[in-house]
Design an enzyme around this catalytic site. Structure first.
Site, mmCIF file in Angstrom:
data_model
loop_
_atom_site.group_PDB
_atom_site.id
_atom_site.type_symbol
_atom_site.label_atom_id
_atom_site.label_comp_id
_atom_site.label_asym_id
_atom_site.label_seq_id
_atom_site.Cartn_x
_atom_site.Cartn_y
_atom_site.Cartn_z
ATOM 1 N N ASP A 1 3.266 -5.123 -10.934
ATOM 2 C CA ASP A 1 2.254 -6.094 -11.364
ATOM 3 C C ASP A 1 2.372 -6.398 -12.857
ATOM 4 O O ASP A 1 2.752 -5.532 -13.655
ATOM 5 C CB ASP A 1 0.864 -5.543 -11.055
ATOM 6 C CG ASP A 1 -0.223 -6.586 -11.177
ATOM 7 O OD1 ASP A 1 0.071 -7.780 -10.977
ATOM 8 O OD2 ASP A 1 -1.368 -6.210 -11.462
ATOM 9 N N ASN B 1 0.811 -14.287 -2.070
ATOM 10 C CA ASN B 1 1.486 -14.972 -3.177
ATOM 11 C C ASN B 1 1.796 -16.436 -2.889
ATOM 12 O O ASN B 1 2.107 -17.210 -3.804
ATOM 13 C CB ASN B 1 2.778 -14.246 -3.564
ATOM 14 C CG ASN B 1 2.538 -12.960 -4.319
ATOM 15 O OD1 ASN B 1 3.383 -12.077 -4.339
ATOM 16 N ND2 ASN B 1 1.374 -12.832 -4.955
#
Length: 263
Positions: free
Chosen positions: A41, A89
């Site tokens: 991340d 995503n």
């Protein structure tokens, strides 16, 4: 090349994973996590803090991914699951999604020979629908080329979601029940686990999340039910070998009780 672009292709990484033995921590072999999951991340935020477009952060992550694989090999980790592209995503901008699809394909293509030389078995976990055909073809080629390697299994979780995996497993199991292959009365956790994407991979022992965020983000929901979590402050492009070893050390010093009580 513009001033807001970094030439990450010029960044070198070691041709072999092995560091100077004197700097590798002497982890107790029976305490090293067998399966580590990594939520990579912070790439976009890393770039934005430097005045770069978000995609530059993803580019910066490439040498770090390879460095972490090397660190896992040196630590004795047997399975490493990398959260590369989630089912959520797709909500990102079309430009970033296109970049991530092409980059996921290209990083596997660029690094495949190196990973194969290291004895890495490349695997994939995720859903086929919506995933670019060229990405699937690259993954299929990598899996076939490295299928006999035994140093470490590296699982690229692309178009992956923990809920999606559980739903897909439930659907596959229900079809077998309907076909008479499985009796409903025989279904237990062990039976259900056989329908996961990679049922031969053991449960996750340690999940590492970079960038300091405290969320599971739909990653390995079934497999990480009793995993230890290590939330690290570094954004992923600033993570690497030493930081990965630090996460392993944190894990080794945890008291894992699995719901029980130790005396």
């Amino acid at each position: 090349m513009s001033e807001n672009t970094i030439d990450y292709q010029s960044l070198n990484i070691p041709p072999a994973p092995f560091s100077d033995p004197s700097i590798i921590p002497d982890f107790p072999k029976n305490k090293v996590p067998r399966h580590v999951g990594l939520i990579m991340d912070g790439n976009g935020r890393w770039a934005q803090k430097r005045g770069l477009v978000r995609t530059e952060g993803h580019k910066a992550a490439e040498p770090v991914v390879v460095d972490v694989i090397a660190a896992a090999i040196e630590a004795g980790v047997r399975y490493l699951s990398l959260y590369t592209f989630s089912t959520e995503n797709w909500r990102r901008s079309p430009r970033e999604v296109r970049f991530l699809m092409g980059f996921s394909r290209d990083i596997i293509h660029r690094r495949l020979q190196q990973l194969n030389e290291w004895g890495v078995r490349v695997r994939w976990s995720g859903r086929s629908p919506r995933l670019w055909r060229s990405v699937i073809e690259e993954l299929d080629h990598a899996q076939e080329l490295t299928k006999n390697n035994t140093t470490i299994d590296v699982v690229f979780c692309i178009n992956y979601g923990g809920r999606a995996e559980i739903a897909d497993a439930a659907a596959a199991l229900s079809r077998d029940v309907e076909a008479g292959v499985v009796s409903p009365d025989s279904i237990d956790e062990k039976t259900f686990a056989r329908y996961l994407y990679n049922p031969d991979i053991p449960d996750c022992d340690l999940v590492i999340r970079t960038s300091g965020e405290h969320r599971t983000s739909n990653f390995l929901l079934w497999e990480a039910a009793y995993a230890e979590y290590d939330i690290v402050p570094e954004m992923f492009p600033d993570y690497g070998r030493q930081a990965f070893w630090r996460s392993i050390d944190h894990y080794i010093n945890r008291d894992r009780r699995f719901g029980g009580v130790t005396k």
